[in-house]
Write a protein that holds these residues in place. Structure first.
Motif, mmCIF file in Angstrom:
data_model
loop_
_atom_site.group_PDB
_atom_site.id
_atom_site.type_symbol
_atom_site.label_atom_id
_atom_site.label_comp_id
_atom_site.label_asym_id
_atom_site.label_seq_id
_atom_site.Cartn_x
_atom_site.Cartn_y
_atom_site.Cartn_z
ATOM 1 N N MET A 1 1.802 -0.642 14.714
ATOM 2 C CA MET A 1 0.049 0.265 14.522
ATOM 3 C C MET A 1 -0.845 -0.051 13.617
ATOM 4 O O MET A 1 0.128 0.253 12.029
ATOM 5 C CB MET A 1 0.843 1.681 15.115
ATOM 6 C CG MET A 1 -0.550 2.801 15.150
ATOM 7 S SD MET A 1 -0.128 4.020 16.014
ATOM 8 C CE MET A 1 -1.031 4.142 17.195
ATOM 9 N N PRO A 2 -1.826 -0.479 13.629
ATOM 10 C CA PRO A 2 -2.764 -0.548 12.081
ATOM 11 C C PRO A 2 -3.383 0.914 11.534
ATOM 12 O O PRO A 2 -2.740 2.147 12.494
ATOM 13 C CB PRO A 2 -3.730 -0.740 12.524
ATOM 14 C CG PRO A 2 -3.821 -1.091 14.179
ATOM 15 C CD PRO A 2 -1.767 -0.088 14.707
ATOM 16 N N LYS A 3 -3.184 0.786 10.491
ATOM 17 C CA LYS A 3 -3.323 2.229 9.489
ATOM 18 C C LYS A 3 -4.476 1.705 8.725
ATOM 19 O O LYS A 3 -4.564 1.038 8.504
ATOM 20 C CB LYS A 3 -1.993 2.556 8.909
ATOM 21 C CG LYS A 3 -0.769 2.853 9.255
ATOM 22 C CD LYS A 3 -0.992 4.261 9.718
ATOM 23 C CE LYS A 3 0.503 5.263 10.798
ATOM 24 N NZ LYS A 3 0.470 6.161 10.848
ATOM 25 N N LEU A 4 -5.312 2.942 8.611
ATOM 26 C CA LEU A 4 -6.458 3.384 7.124
ATOM 27 C C LEU A 4 -5.337 4.079 6.174
ATOM 28 O O LEU A 4 -5.082 5.383 6.189
ATOM 29 C CB LEU A 4 -7.607 3.888 8.252
ATOM 30 C CG LEU A 4 -8.284 3.475 8.675
ATOM 31 C CD1 LEU A 4 -9.199 4.526 9.693
ATOM 32 C CD2 LEU A 4 -8.843 2.196 8.936
ATOM 33 N N VAL A 5 -5.569 3.277 5.195
ATOM 34 C CA VAL A 5 -4.932 3.950 3.865
ATOM 35 C C VAL A 5 -5.668 3.681 2.419
ATOM 36 O O VAL A 5 -6.587 2.862 2.486
ATOM 37 C CB VAL A 5 -3.353 2.549 3.695
ATOM 38 C CG1 VAL A 5 -3.103 2.671 2.570
ATOM 39 C CG2 VAL A 5 -2.713 2.686 4.575
ATOM 40 N N CYS A 6 -5.310 5.002 1.982
ATOM 41 C CA CYS A 6 -5.948 4.720 0.988
ATOM 42 C C CYS A 6 -5.171 3.791 -0.146
ATOM 43 O O CYS A 6 -4.271 5.182 -0.508
ATOM 44 C CB CYS A 6 -6.525 6.116 0.563
ATOM 45 S SG CYS A 6 -7.633 6.381 -1.620
ATOM 46 N N ARG A 7 -5.661 3.023 -1.372
ATOM 47 C CA ARG A 7 -5.133 2.381 -1.788
ATOM 48 C C ARG A 7 -4.602 3.361 -3.063
ATOM 49 O O ARG A 7 -4.621 2.891 -4.519
ATOM 50 C CB ARG A 7 -5.286 1.126 -2.419
ATOM 51 C CG ARG A 7 -5.722 0.277 -1.224
ATOM 52 C CD ARG A 7 -3.729 0.506 -1.435
ATOM 53 N NE ARG A 7 -3.457 -0.772 0.323
ATOM 54 C CZ ARG A 7 -2.852 -0.783 0.481
ATOM 55 N NH1 ARG A 7 -1.847 -0.550 -0.410
ATOM 56 N NH2 ARG A 7 -2.489 -2.125 1.948
ATOM 57 N N ILE A 8 -5.538 4.465 -3.745
ATOM 58 C CA ILE A 8 -5.854 5.095 -4.764
ATOM 59 C C ILE A 8 -4.971 6.316 -4.196
ATOM 60 O O ILE A 8 -3.941 6.531 -5.323
ATOM 61 C CB ILE A 8 -7.349 6.505 -5.099
ATOM 62 C CG1 ILE A 8 -8.233 4.586 -5.798
ATOM 63 C CG2 ILE A 8 -7.559 6.655 -6.267
ATOM 64 C CD1 ILE A 8 -9.475 4.954 -5.718
ATOM 65 N N CYS A 9 -4.951 7.521 -3.583
ATOM 66 C CA CYS A 9 -4.132 8.869 -3.246
ATOM 67 C C CYS A 9 -3.067 8.283 -2.540
ATOM 68 O O CYS A 9 -2.140 8.978 -2.224
ATOM 69 C CB CYS A 9 -4.508 9.811 -2.145
ATOM 70 S SG CYS A 9 -5.252 9.304 -1.279
ATOM 71 N N GLY A 10 -3.387 7.397 -1.252
ATOM 72 C CA GLY A 10 -2.141 6.964 -0.522
ATOM 73 C C GLY A 10 -1.767 7.394 1.116
ATOM 74 O O GLY A 10 -1.257 6.803 1.929
ATOM 75 N N ASP A 11 -3.062 8.980 0.751
ATOM 76 C CA ASP A 11 -3.644 8.785 2.536
ATOM 77 C C ASP A 11 -3.147 7.265 3.521
ATOM 78 O O ASP A 11 -4.062 6.053 3.435
ATOM 79 C CB ASP A 11 -4.647 9.444 2.243
ATOM 80 C CG ASP A 11 -4.635 10.447 3.446
ATOM 81 O OD1 ASP A 11 -4.125 10.447 3.593
ATOM 82 O OD2 ASP A 11 -5.902 10.136 3.842
ATOM 83 N N GLU A 12 -2.968 8.379 4.383
ATOM 84 C CA GLU A 12 -3.281 7.182 6.182
ATOM 85 C C GLU A 12 -3.004 7.862 6.751
ATOM 86 O O GLU A 12 -2.900 9.407 7.216
ATOM 87 C CB GLU A 12 -0.989 6.759 6.154
ATOM 88 C CG GLU A 12 -0.654 6.024 4.864
ATOM 89 C CD GLU A 12 0.435 5.526 4.859
ATOM 90 O OE1 GLU A 12 1.248 5.685 6.380
ATOM 91 O OE2 GLU A 12 1.507 4.514 4.237
ATOM 92 N N ARG A 13 -4.057 7.179 7.518
ATOM 93 C CA ARG A 13 -4.757 7.803 9.108
ATOM 94 C C ARG A 13 -4.705 6.321 9.698
ATOM 95 O O ARG A 13 -4.508 5.730 9.477
ATOM 96 C CB ARG A 13 -6.306 7.730 8.398
ATOM 97 C CG ARG A 13 -6.500 9.064 7.438
ATOM 98 C CD ARG A 13 -7.781 9.271 7.531
ATOM 99 N NE ARG A 13 -8.130 9.558 6.224
ATOM 100 C CZ ARG A 13 -9.422 9.901 5.842
ATOM 101 N NH1 ARG A 13 -10.532 9.641 5.853
ATOM 102 N NH2 ARG A 13 -9.871 10.384 4.328
ATOM 103 N N ASP A 14 -3.977 7.028 11.028
ATOM 104 C CA ASP A 14 -3.632 6.096 12.649
ATOM 105 C C ASP A 14 -5.817 6.053 12.246
ATOM 106 O O ASP A 14 -7.538 6.680 12.185
ATOM 107 C CB ASP A 14 -3.817 7.104 13.839
ATOM 108 C CG ASP A 14 -2.608 7.738 13.511
ATOM 109 O OD1 ASP A 14 -1.797 6.427 12.779
ATOM 110 O OD2 ASP A 14 -2.199 8.022 14.239
ATOM 111 N N VAL A 15 -5.850 4.468 13.207
ATOM 112 C CA VAL A 15 -7.091 3.627 13.267
ATOM 113 C C VAL A 15 -7.763 4.838 14.786
ATOM 114 O O VAL A 15 -6.614 5.142 15.530
ATOM 115 C CB VAL A 15 -7.093 2.683 14.001
ATOM 116 C CG1 VAL A 15 -7.656 1.677 14.365
ATOM 117 C CG2 VAL A 15 -6.097 1.273 12.398
#
Length: 57
Positions: A1-15
């Motif tokens: 399942m694809p995710k949106l990831v912040c490379r600074i803080c590591g926050d992950e969100r569902d697309v």
């Protein structure tokens, strides 16, 4: 399942979903459902003042 990831803080969100399926990465850093005439587009969200990365697992 694809995710949106912040490379600074590591926050992950569902697309986000459209037409009952996950949106895909389109042109110009946009997410789209790519379902013909009903296709919706939205910008990839930002986190920590930068665009989140689309990661397809």
């Amino acid at each position: 399942m694809p995710k949106l990831v912040c490379r600074i803080c590591g926050d992950e969100r569902d697309v986000p979903k459209c037409c009952d399926k996950s949106m895909v990465l389109g042109n110009d850093y946009m997410l789209c459902c790519c379902n013909g005439e009903a296709c919706q587009h939205q910008k990839i969200p930002e986190c920590c003042d930068q665009r989140m990365e689309f990661v397809d697992f």
